[in-house]
Design an enzyme around this catalytic site. Structure first.
Site, PDB file in Angstrom:
ATOM      1  N   ARG A  50       0.839  -1.191   0.000  1.00 37.77           N
ATOM      2  CA  ARG A  50       0.000   0.000   0.000  1.00 37.77           C
ATOM      3  C   ARG A  50       0.878   1.246   0.000  1.00 37.77           C
ATOM      4  O   ARG A  50       1.937   1.274   0.616  1.00 37.77           O
ATOM      5  CB  ARG A  50      -0.896   0.022   1.237  1.00 37.77           C
ATOM      6  CG  ARG A  50      -1.831  -1.168   1.339  1.00 37.77           C
ATOM      7  CD  ARG A  50      -2.587  -1.103   2.656  1.00 37.77           C
ATOM      8  NE  ARG A  50      -3.454  -2.278   2.827  1.00 37.77           N
ATOM      9  CZ  ARG A  50      -4.186  -2.507   3.916  1.00 37.77           C
ATOM     10  NH1 ARG A  50      -4.149  -1.640   4.924  1.00 37.77           N
ATOM     11  NH2 ARG A  50      -4.932  -3.577   4.002  1.00 37.77           N
ATOM     12  N   ASP A  52       0.491   5.578   0.611  1.00 38.93           N
ATOM     13  CA  ASP A  52      -0.406   6.578   1.166  1.00 38.93           C
ATOM     14  C   ASP A  52      -0.774   7.632   0.136  1.00 38.93           C
ATOM     15  O   ASP A  52      -0.192   7.696  -0.955  1.00 38.93           O
ATOM     16  CB  ASP A  52       0.251   7.257   2.370  1.00 38.93           C
ATOM     17  CG  ASP A  52       0.396   6.343   3.575  1.00 38.93           C
ATOM     18  OD1 ASP A  52      -0.391   5.385   3.681  1.00 38.93           O
ATOM     19  OD2 ASP A  52       1.280   6.602   4.405  1.00 38.93           O
ATOM     20  N   TYR A 113      12.299   1.399  -2.334  1.00 36.08           N
ATOM     21  CA  TYR A 113      11.692   2.728  -2.341  1.00 36.08           C
ATOM     22  C   TYR A 113      12.760   3.798  -2.533  1.00 36.08           C
ATOM     23  O   TYR A 113      13.935   3.612  -2.210  1.00 36.08           O
ATOM     24  CB  TYR A 113      10.981   3.001  -1.009  1.00 36.08           C
ATOM     25  CG  TYR A 113       9.649   2.314  -0.850  1.00 36.08           C
ATOM     26  CD1 TYR A 113       8.463   2.979  -1.152  1.00 36.08           C
ATOM     27  CD2 TYR A 113       9.570   1.003  -0.393  1.00 36.08           C
ATOM     28  CE1 TYR A 113       7.228   2.355  -0.988  1.00 36.08           C
ATOM     29  CE2 TYR A 113       8.346   0.373  -0.232  1.00 36.08           C
ATOM     30  CZ  TYR A 113       7.182   1.056  -0.533  1.00 36.08           C
ATOM     31  OH  TYR A 113       5.964   0.422  -0.375  1.00 36.08           O
ATOM     32  N   ARG A 200       9.100   7.553   5.320  1.00 38.72           N
ATOM     33  CA  ARG A 200       8.902   8.991   5.508  1.00 38.72           C
ATOM     34  C   ARG A 200       9.436   9.441   6.871  1.00 38.72           C
ATOM     35  O   ARG A 200       9.932  10.549   7.010  1.00 38.72           O
ATOM     36  CB  ARG A 200       7.428   9.347   5.340  1.00 38.72           C
ATOM     37  CG  ARG A 200       6.940   9.224   3.896  1.00 38.72           C
ATOM     38  CD  ARG A 200       5.432   9.353   3.793  1.00 38.72           C
ATOM     39  NE  ARG A 200       4.960  10.596   4.375  1.00 38.72           N
ATOM     40  CZ  ARG A 200       3.679  10.841   4.651  1.00 38.72           C
ATOM     41  NH1 ARG A 200       2.761   9.914   4.414  1.00 38.72           N
ATOM     42  NH2 ARG A 200       3.319  12.001   5.172  1.00 38.72           N
TER      43      ARG A 200
END
Length: 251
Positions: A50, A52, A113, A200
């Site tokens: 998932r 955001d 990522y 993050r």
């Protein structure tokens, strides 16, 4: 039912995230709306992970089952055509048939990522929703040094959202590198799985190091504290990209 693996690119700016939700448009929902327009039946698209609201992808992976054994190029092109007509910011880069045992989420070995920061005094125009603007000078070498304190198997309670639903905060961070090319500072992270807001949280903490507010030792102390209140500010979603997923070769 024939199963296909999809490799997906998207601009996450207009979406509430990957997952289908009632409070706005999602990436998953965009693909699932396009599917019946060419295959004639409802589809369920299951992603590798998932993302955001506002988070982008250059290599998200999902699987989907169809009633008919379509040509792979037809799957890709038909989904793209219908999403294009609907004005979606989602494209299928590749579609390929896979076995019924393939699962985009559970077959994954490593997820990769990227977090992008643009470090300059002048505000962003073209990259406003695709990178984090950092006007204060960043020391990328210090950020990289601090990042190495986080590599390995740890309890990452400090760096996960209070809303994280994972059963355990323990994860193995396989790699985290910080590099600089001109104004662009990139953080690359790889692991089998990540906690909610983990990258993050890393990015915001490493920014504190880059700006000189924290040292690499402060990051190590924050990690060992296992206390969310010791995390740096969580960086915005606009700089985060889901880049790639690795699977066993036989998948």
């Amino acid at each position: 039912m024939p199963r296909f693996r999809l490799t997906i690119e998207y601009d996450g700016t207009p979406y509430v995230g990957w997952q289908r939700q009632d409070n706005g448009p999602s990436v998953q929902g965009a693909i699932e709306k396009a599917g019946p327009k060419f295959c004639g039946h409802a589809i369920t698209v299951k992603g590798a992970g998932r993302t955001d609201a506002g988070v982008h992808a250059r290599g998200q992976v999902a699987h989907v089952d169809f009633d008919k054994d379509w040509n792979a190029d037809t799957v890709r092109d038909a989904l793209n055509a219908h999403m294009g007509k609907a004005g979606e910011r989602v494209v299928i880069l590749n579609a390929e048939p896979v076995s019924d045992e393939f699962d985009a989420r559970f077959s994954a070995l490593t997820r990769h990522y990227l977090y992008r920061m643009i470090n300059r005094r002048v505000p962003l125009a073209l990259d406003r929703s695709r990178a984090l603007w950092v006007p204060k000078p960043l020391n990328a070498d210090a950020m990289h040094d601090a990042a190495q304190r986080l590599v390995g198997r740890h309890d990452f309670t400090t760096f996960r959202s209070s809303q994280c639903q994972a059963n355990s905060p323990v994860r193995t961070l396989e790699l985290m590198d910080v590099t600089r090319d001109g104004d662009v500072v990139e953080i690359r992270a790889s692991a089998r799985s990540f906690l909610h807001n983990q990258i993050r949280s890393f990015a915001g903490t490493l920014r504190m190091v880059g700006e000189g507010h924290w040292t690499p030792d402060d990051v190590a102390a924050a990690l060992t504290s296992r206390d969310r209140s010791n995390c740096g500010p969580v960086a915005g979603p606009q700089g985060l990209y889901f880049m790639r997923v690795d699977y066993p070769e036989n998948e």
